[in-house]
Design a protein around this motif. Structure first.
Motif, short mmCIF file in Angstrom:
data_model
loop_
_atom_site.label_atom_id
_atom_site.label_comp_id
_atom_site.label_asym_id
_atom_site.label_seq_id
_atom_site.Cartn_x
_atom_site.Cartn_y
_atom_site.Cartn_z
N HIS A 222 72.63 -9.36 33.56
CA HIS A 222 71.87 -9.13 34.80
C HIS A 222 72.76 -8.67 35.96
CE1 HIS A 222 67.64 -10.42 34.02
NE2 HIS A 222 68.24 -10.82 32.90
N GLU A 223 74.03 -8.98 35.92
CA GLU A 223 74.93 -8.45 36.95
C GLU A 223 74.99 -6.93 36.89
OE1 GLU A 223 76.35 -12.73 36.76
OE2 GLU A 223 75.43 -11.28 35.42
N TYR A 224 74.87 -6.38 35.69
CA TYR A 224 74.88 -4.92 35.54
C TYR A 224 73.60 -4.30 36.09
CZ TYR A 224 78.89 -5.43 32.38
OH TYR A 224 80.13 -5.72 31.84
N TYR A 225 72.49 -5.01 35.94
CA TYR A 225 71.20 -4.47 36.39
C TYR A 225 71.14 -4.32 37.91
CZ TYR A 225 69.80 -6.01 31.69
OH TYR A 225 69.72 -6.22 30.35
N HIS A 226 71.95 -5.10 38.62
CA HIS A 226 71.92 -5.07 40.08
C HIS A 226 73.17 -4.42 40.67
CE1 HIS A 226 68.25 -7.46 40.23
NE2 HIS A 226 68.77 -8.21 39.28
N GLY A 227 73.87 -3.64 39.83
CA GLY A 227 75.05 -2.92 40.30
C GLY A 227 76.30 -3.74 40.11
N ILE A 228 76.95 -3.57 38.97
CA ILE A 228 78.08 -4.43 38.62
C ILE A 228 79.21 -4.34 39.65
CG2 ILE A 228 79.04 -2.65 37.09
CD1 ILE A 228 79.27 -6.48 36.60
N ASN A 229 79.48 -3.15 40.16
CA ASN A 229 80.57 -3.02 41.14
C ASN A 229 80.23 -3.72 42.44
OD1 ASN A 229 82.53 -1.51 39.67
ND2 ASN A 229 81.25 0.31 39.86
N GLN A 230 78.98 -3.60 42.88
CA GLN A 230 78.56 -4.27 44.11
C GLN A 230 78.57 -5.79 43.95
OE1 GLN A 230 77.13 -1.72 42.65
NE2 GLN A 230 76.31 -0.22 44.09
N VAL A 231 78.15 -6.25 42.77
CA VAL A 231 78.16 -7.69 42.50
C VAL A 231 79.59 -8.22 42.52
CG1 VAL A 231 77.78 -9.44 40.71
CG2 VAL A 231 76.01 -7.73 41.19
N LEU A 232 80.49 -7.53 41.87
CA LEU A 232 81.89 -7.98 41.82
C LEU A 232 82.53 -7.92 43.20
CD1 LEU A 232 83.03 -6.39 38.45
CD2 LEU A 232 82.62 -8.81 38.92
N ASP A 233 82.20 -6.90 43.97
CA ASP A 233 82.72 -6.83 45.35
C ASP A 233 82.26 -8.03 46.16
OD1 ASP A 233 84.05 -4.48 44.89
OD2 ASP A 233 82.51 -3.18 45.75
N LEU A 244 87.01 -13.46 35.42
CA LEU A 244 87.69 -13.04 34.19
C LEU A 244 86.93 -11.87 33.56
CD1 LEU A 244 88.40 -16.60 32.72
CD2 LEU A 244 89.99 -15.12 33.98
N LEU A 245 87.50 -10.69 33.68
CA LEU A 245 86.91 -9.47 33.14
C LEU A 245 87.82 -8.97 32.02
CD1 LEU A 245 86.03 -7.77 36.55
CD2 LEU A 245 84.52 -9.14 35.11
N ASN A 246 87.54 -9.42 30.80
CA ASN A 246 88.41 -9.13 29.65
C ASN A 246 89.84 -9.58 29.95
OD1 ASN A 246 86.28 -7.83 28.20
ND2 ASN A 246 86.60 -6.00 29.46
N GLN A 247 89.93 -10.80 30.45
CA GLN A 247 91.22 -11.36 30.85
C GLN A 247 91.35 -12.79 30.35
OE1 GLN A 247 90.14 -10.39 34.99
NE2 GLN A 247 92.25 -9.64 35.23
N ALA A 263 76.24 -5.55 27.77
CA ALA A 263 75.53 -4.54 28.55
C ALA A 263 76.48 -3.48 29.09
CB ALA A 263 74.78 -5.20 29.71
N GLY A 264 77.74 -3.84 29.22
CA GLY A 264 78.74 -2.90 29.72
C GLY A 264 78.95 -1.72 28.81
N ILE A 265 78.62 -1.88 27.52
CA ILE A 265 78.77 -0.77 26.57
C ILE A 265 77.79 0.34 26.91
CG2 ILE A 265 78.59 -0.09 24.14
CD1 ILE A 265 79.38 -2.99 23.42
N ASP A 266 76.51 -0.02 27.14
CA ASP A 266 75.49 0.97 27.49
C ASP A 266 75.71 1.53 28.89
OD1 ASP A 266 74.22 0.67 25.05
OD2 ASP A 266 72.94 -0.95 25.78
N LYS A 267 76.17 0.70 29.80
CA LYS A 267 76.37 1.13 31.19
C LYS A 267 77.65 1.94 31.36
CE LYS A 267 72.75 -1.00 32.97
NZ LYS A 267 71.64 -0.27 33.64
N GLY A 268 78.58 1.83 30.42
CA GLY A 268 79.84 2.55 30.53
C GLY A 268 80.76 1.97 31.59
N LEU A 269 80.54 0.70 31.94
CA LEU A 269 81.36 0.01 32.95
C LEU A 269 81.68 -1.39 32.45
CD1 LEU A 269 79.42 0.91 36.22
CD2 LEU A 269 81.75 1.64 35.67
N TYR A 270 82.95 -1.74 32.53
CA TYR A 270 83.38 -3.08 32.15
C TYR A 270 82.84 -3.47 30.77
CZ TYR A 270 84.67 -3.43 37.08
OH TYR A 270 85.22 -3.22 38.31
#
Length: 374
Positions: A222-233, A244-247, A263-270
């Motif tokens: 669901h973080e991806y559905y609402h804009g993963i970069n904006q959520v992480l910011d 922890l993002l693959n860490q 979900a990051g596979i389909d979104k192409g992010l993280y």
């Protein structure tokens, strides 16, 4: 397009369910004999509420108040459907046994109908309450070989902070966790289920979690559905969580790793990257992996980890959807042994998604007591 298609199917199903309840429950009850038109209007309005919620819930058209009200509209249809179905089986039993329901004494019928109404009201209330309430503590005791000190860990998944569960809910969850005095807190995805700007006024309350080693977090779908970069910011700016993002985080006596969501596979992010995690993983120490979707354990070789912690399934959330979850994820709820070394725990989550409903799938805050070799 897929969302619209699924929404159409859901609305068709609930339309038929509402019609079935009216025909087979309302029309059959003596108590409702002179109120049939009134109940027809009630079910029409109920169906309109279900339509409005399903169509508008994904955008910002609904205020928090309207969102909360409309999200409850599915509970009456759901509960009354099963009540009606059971009554139809009861009537069939009477017919097969040579009796007729209509021939039962009128006074007994009225008492029976009053009891059914009271049961229905209770079930509707409890199904909504189970979704909205602060989760109960579920204690889990596990032993991990090689662990040099005992640990108490609070596990939270699927809080879905947004228009239904917001600041007050978060505060109460934090208070309940802090009362347990954990050594660390894990938040394993689907923390956010709204636009980051809506959560900005109170998201910093996540800093109120109190533990020895801090709060560890990894993302859910669901973080991806609402804009993963904006959520992480938002989270990086306003919280002190260890994201922890693959860490992997080496605490000296244990590894805490976090893998991003599928979900990051389909979104192409993280996108998930197990190889990146293993670069920093000291396999001579016990290792825990936080990954939101449990089916990750079926897609990747996670044999280097002693314990995998997931959520996502909500335990099915609404009966009988746990059977569909099992087909889609491979796991539903609880502790699974993947090998002699590796175990998987799937939490039913602290919050809920969609309609305000939880049936046979209670929410939880997990307190994990890890025992080591002392």
């Amino acid at each position: 397009m897929m969302y619209l298609f699924l929404s159409f199917i859901i609305l068709v199903i609930f339309g038929l369910v509402n019609l079935y309840i009216y025909k087979r429950l309302i029309n059959k009850f003596l108590l409702f004999k002179y109120f049939k038109k009134f109940f027809a209007l009630i079910f029409f309005v109920l169906f309109l509420a279900q339509i409005v919620f399903l169509i508008l819930r994904r955008d910002d058209y609904l205020s928090e108040l309207w969102y909360e009200i409309l999200s409850m509209s599915y509970a009456p249809s759901y509960c009354l459907f099963f009540i009606t179905l059971i009554l139809d089986f009861f009537r069939l039993f009477l017919i097969l046994s040579g009796k007729a329901y209509k021939k039962i004494n009128i006074f007994i019928r009225l008492i029976f109908e009053i009891i059914i109404i009271l049961i229905s009201v209770f079930l509707i209330y409890i199904s909504i309450h189970n979704a909205l309430k602060i989760p109960e503590i579920n204690t889990l005791n596990l032993k991990i070989n090689g662990l040099k000190k005992d640990l108490k860990i609070a596990i939270l998944t699927d809080m879905h902070l947004g228009k239904n569960l917001h600041e007050k809910f978060l505060e109460q969850v934090i208070n309940k966790v802090n009362f347990q005095k954990p050594d660390m807190v894990f938040i394993i995805g689907d923390l956010i289920d709204a636009s980051p700007r809506d959560l900005k006024p109170y998201i910093s309350k996540l800093n109120d979690f109190k533990s020895t080693y801090g709060t560890f977090y990894t993302v859910g779908n669901h973080e991806y559905y609402h804009g993963i970069n904006q959520v992480l910011d938002l989270l990086k700016t306003h919280t002190k969580m260890k994201i922890l993002l693959n860490q992997n985080k080496d605490l000296g006596f244990i590894n805490i790793a976090g893998m991003t969501d599928l979900a990051g596979i389909d979104k192409g992010l993280y996108a998930p990257n197990l190889g990146r995690i293993k670069v920093d993983l000291n396999t001579s120490k016990p290792s825990i992996l936080l990954t939101h979707q449990p089916k990750t354990a079926l897609l990747y070789d996670l044999s280097d980890f002693d314990l995998i912690l997931s959520g996502h399934t909500h335990g099915g959330q609404i009966f009988p959807f746990m059977f569909l979850v099992k087909l889609q994820q491979g796991f539903v709820y609880g502790l699974y042994s993947l090998s002699e070394k590796t175990k998987l725990y799937v939490s039913s989550g602290a919050g809920f998604w969609g309609p305000s409903l939880r049936v046979f799938a209670p929410s939880e805050i997990v307190i994990l007591n890890l025992k080591g070799d002392l």
